[in-house]
Design an enzyme around this catalytic site. Structure first.
Site, mmCIF file in Angstrom:
data_model
loop_
_atom_site.group_PDB
_atom_site.id
_atom_site.type_symbol
_atom_site.label_atom_id
_atom_site.label_comp_id
_atom_site.label_asym_id
_atom_site.label_seq_id
_atom_site.Cartn_x
_atom_site.Cartn_y
_atom_site.Cartn_z
ATOM 1 N N SER A 241 0.838 -1.200 0.000
ATOM 2 C CA SER A 241 0.000 0.000 0.000
ATOM 3 C C SER A 241 0.868 1.244 0.000
ATOM 4 C CB SER A 241 -0.921 -0.002 1.220
ATOM 5 O OG SER A 241 -0.400 0.847 2.229
ATOM 6 N N LYS A 242 0.333 2.298 -0.600
ATOM 7 C CA LYS A 242 1.167 3.484 -0.743
ATOM 8 C C LYS A 242 1.382 4.197 0.589
ATOM 9 C CE LYS A 242 -2.548 6.313 -2.674
ATOM 10 N NZ LYS A 242 -3.040 6.864 -3.923
ATOM 11 N N ARG A 243 0.527 3.917 1.546
ATOM 12 C CA ARG A 243 0.732 4.538 2.853
ATOM 13 C C ARG A 243 1.848 3.850 3.636
ATOM 14 N NH1 ARG A 243 -4.113 4.892 1.609
ATOM 15 N NH2 ARG A 243 -4.572 2.769 2.269
ATOM 16 N N ARG A 244 2.063 2.574 3.363
ATOM 17 C CA ARG A 244 2.971 1.785 4.179
ATOM 18 C C ARG A 244 4.277 1.462 3.461
ATOM 19 N NH1 ARG A 244 -0.896 -2.297 5.983
ATOM 20 N NH2 ARG A 244 -0.672 -2.986 3.836
#
Ligand code: GLU
Length: 473
Positions: A241-244
């Site tokens: 995921s782009k957040r992680r």
């Protein structure tokens, strides 16, 4: 032409809502390989109907990232880019057609009414408006009438033929209360319009597939063959995921991953050749790739492995190619030295030494900065480690300085000198090298020391030894 001999037409249909994701790159590559190996067509379609989230720069980013991995408009397999927004009239016409044909109906139910009726927020639409024959009015959604019986079987090259009972497929919305068609429909209409024969895309779209297949059929078209690619997970088996996680292809390129290494690695995310050979040029992978052979199980994005692939690709370059590939890191704004301090002839000596040691092109600057900076970097950890006996280090550096003042300035001779000084101080070469290396280059690790000193020259080397002695005092 028979169905089977229809030339394959695949598409890559990204939504321009952010940086270009490595998962998108893999989907694009699988589509590209499928089209190219069969003399087919790869359609690039930008799904830009979510005006609130789309930005033109994301579209540009997609196009340039695709070009970086070899997918570009100069190739005859490439068609597009098409923009989904440009097809809006066709999407509306399809919604109308479905309504006119009795395959869709207007619905004025609110979410609250539905929840009250079904007693749950989880359940799908209960079909309340199915036979109310409502006409269009602002605020009324258009719902597709799904069959009550039977099952929708999708032919998926990776997952077999999953059957979805029609009774479990709710009458889903195809156009919103303002009349605008939803993504699910627009996506199908575009695929039909663009003659797509195979839909190769991420697993997250699998649950939409029975609905979409029903739409294909209701619109009088032969559904495509589907292939839903496995999700990509990190080392904790969490979906990337782009957040992680670091997911933007651009970020990998900016760190100095070679496009060829990325392409090779991405092609193996969920697929491989049985012979276990992993490093292969794209042209070969393209011929060998079969979407049927893609694994349904999630694919681990192993950054360490990607890094080691990259190191192998770096080592396979000629020195000239390597030098050209390093160029962006040798100039402003990436290089930490003054532009005029860079000396290509010095770099030419260091390049082959660095090429065998680095795994990312971005690591080149710290390998060679000692040669182009006035004073070497001050890496405190290196200093503390190499100079932990300041008295011994001072004595050693003084003797080295003395010997080197008159030494033959050539790597082998410098090595012999340091060996001799080391012996005088009761130190093996390795131990004697550490303070000298830190004095001269700023770090405990780096290119071979004597070659480094040779290119640095006597004067600058002696100045650095003096500076270190001074600092030790
Ligand atoms: N635009 C969709 C996405 O970016 C792709 C849908 C599809 O491939 O059918 O996820």
């Amino acid at each position: 032409m028979t169905e089977a001999s229809r030339p394959v037409r695949v598409r890559f249909a990204p939504s321009p809502t952010g940086m270009f994701h490595v998962g998108g790159a893999r989907s694009a590559l699988y589509n590209w390989a499928t089209a190219r190996q069969q003399g087919g067509t790869f359609v690039l379609r930008i799904e830009d109907t979510d005006a609130a989230r789309n930005k033109p720069e994301w579209t540009e980013g997609i196009i340039s990232a695709l070009a970086a991995i070899g997918i570009h408009g100069g190739d005859r397999a490439f068609e597009g880019p098409y923009f989904q927004s440009a097809n809006a009239p066709l999407h509306r016409a399809a919604a109308e057609k479905l309504h006119t044909a009795g395959r869709a109906y207007y619905c004025d139910c609110t979410r609250e009414q539905l929840t009250t009726r079904t007693g749950s927020q989880q359940l799908g639409y209960d079909g309340f408006c199915r036979d109310r024959a409502l006409g269009f009015e602002e605020g009324r959604a258009l719902r597709f009438r799904t069959p009550d019986e039977g099952a929708t079987v999708v032919v998926d090259l990776i997952r077999g033929e999953p059957a979805f009972p029609n009774s479990a497929i709710e009458d889903f919305v195809i156009a919103r209360g303002d009349g605008s068609p939803v993504f699910l429909l627009a996506n199908v209409v575009d695929d039909i319009d663009q003659g797509i024969t195979e839909v190769i895309r991420g697993e997250e779209h699998l649950s939409n597939t029975p609905k979409q297949q029903l739409l294909w059929q209701a619109l009088g078209a032969t559904p495509p063959v589907w292939a839903h690619l496995p999700v990509i997970v990190n080392e904790k088996r969490q979906k990337l995921s782009k957040r992680r996680d670091k997911v933007a292809l651009e970020d990998y390129l900016a760190e100095g991953y070679l496009p060829e290494a990325l392409v090779n690695y991405l092609m193996l995310l969920g697929w491989g050749v049985k012979d276990d050979v992993e490093i292969r040029p794209y042209a070969e992978l393209e011929q060998l790739f079969k979407v049927e052979d893609v694994n349904a199980a999630s694919a681990f994005f192993d950054v360490a492995k990607l890094r080691s692939f990259n190191g192998e690709y770096i080592r396979a370059l000629t020195v000239d190619q390597f030098t050209a590939a390093c160029a962006p890191w040798l100039a402003a704004p990436r290089a930490p030295w003054q532009p005029e301090a860079f000396d290509p002839t010095v770099f030419a000596v260091l390049a082959p030494l660095a090429q065998s040691r680095i795994a990312l092109l971005g690591e080149i600057t710290e390998q060679v900065d000692f040669a182009f900076l006035d004073t070497p970097v001050r890496d405190e950890a290196s200093w503390a480690k190499a100079m932990k006996d300041p008295v011994g280090a001072t004595a050693l550096l003084r003797s080295v300085r003395e010997r080197l003042a008159g030494a033959i300035w050539e790597a082998d001779a410098l090595k012999a000198e340091l060996e001799a000084v080391g012996a005088e101080h009761g130190l093996k070469l390795g131990r004697a090298q550490a303070p000298v290396r830190v004095a001269v280059t700023g770090r405990t690790v780096g290119l071979p020391l004597f070659e480094s000193m040779e290119v640095l020259g006597r004067e600058r080397t002696l100045t650095r030894l003096d500076a270190a002695v001074e600092r030790l005092a």
